[in-house]
Design a protein around this motif. Sequence first.
Motif, PDB file in Angstrom:
ATOM      1  N   ARG A 147       0.827  -1.210   0.000  1.00 19.20           N
ATOM      2  CA  ARG A 147       0.000   0.000   0.000  1.00 19.20           C
ATOM      3  C   ARG A 147       0.862   1.260   0.000  1.00 19.20           C
ATOM      4  N   THR A 192      -0.065   4.637   1.603  1.00 24.73           N
ATOM      5  CA  THR A 192      -0.092   4.861   3.054  1.00 24.73           C
ATOM      6  C   THR A 192       1.266   5.291   3.599  1.00 24.73           C
ATOM      7  N   ASN A 204       1.033  -3.017   7.214  1.00 19.11           N
ATOM      8  CA  ASN A 204       0.071  -3.290   6.143  1.00 19.11           C
ATOM      9  C   ASN A 204      -0.002  -4.781   5.829  1.00 19.11           C
ATOM     10  N   GLU A 234      -5.335  -3.954  -2.978  1.00 17.77           N
ATOM     11  CA  GLU A 234      -4.114  -4.187  -2.219  1.00 17.77           C
ATOM     12  C   GLU A 234      -4.253  -5.345  -1.249  1.00 17.77           C
TER      13      GLU A 234
END
Length: 285
Positions: free
Chosen positions: A9, A12, A53, A74
């Motif tokens: 991701r 992020t 993540n 994702e």
Amino acid sequence: MNPWILAARPKTLAAALIPVTTATALAFAEGHGRWTPALLCCLFAALMQVAANFINDLFDFTKGTDREDRLGPERACAQGWITPQAMKRGIVVVLVLACAVGCFLLPYGGWSLVGIGAACVVFAFLYTTLLSYMGCGDLLVWAFFGFVPVCGTYFVQAGCITPSAWWLAAATGLVTDTLLVLNNYRDRDQDAESGKRTLIVVLGERFGSLFYLLQGVLACLCTTVLCLYAHPWAALLSWLYLVPHFLTWRSMVRIHRGRELNRILGLTSRNMLIFAMLFILGCLL
């Protein structure tokens, strides 16, 4: 590699890097900036974000909490691109890399950094698997996206933590938490069904919308205190962040619920970057 990149991701990573970059800007403004520990902090923060993540992807898959309305591309385990066993190995590899980077920071910050690094690893697991279900998510964001990275980054460059660094840490934690608040606002119905007791589930949708708005205002109030420490431009320019923050809040309230709130997530990430750039510009001035 594409599934791994999606699972990491990349969007992020801004949340992890903003505290480090703003703290570095403050350190340079106060004559303490050092590029090597700053870059190491950036790398450590990015790796820890990727590990978190991966952990979130794995846990959501094993618990079966992925839902169609919030399932993104994702989510590599849920899409079947990465097996749970491979994801576990990926988590170990990324955490080992993060710890290795952390070891290079020891000459700058001493052995106390070992405890901080261990806490980052432990809470990366606890947040996803336990604490986010107990309404503690916002506290952890304030701590691990505010006080820990800002004060830690400043400390390894300056050898101390000044009051200005503490105020910046408070502001950064509040700004970053708007992303979590919006995520919980969007998912409040599903969270209630699955037993995930976020603050918005417990206190209601109206609280969630006001909480989002208030955090931006409080962040700017925290930066205003920096006027007392010879950083007037950083303090004043940060208030411009409230313009996009308020407009995004109005859109969030208007949309209210549903997939369209995913667009507000992107706007909130943009607002976080605006806050960081305004603060860094103020430090340069």
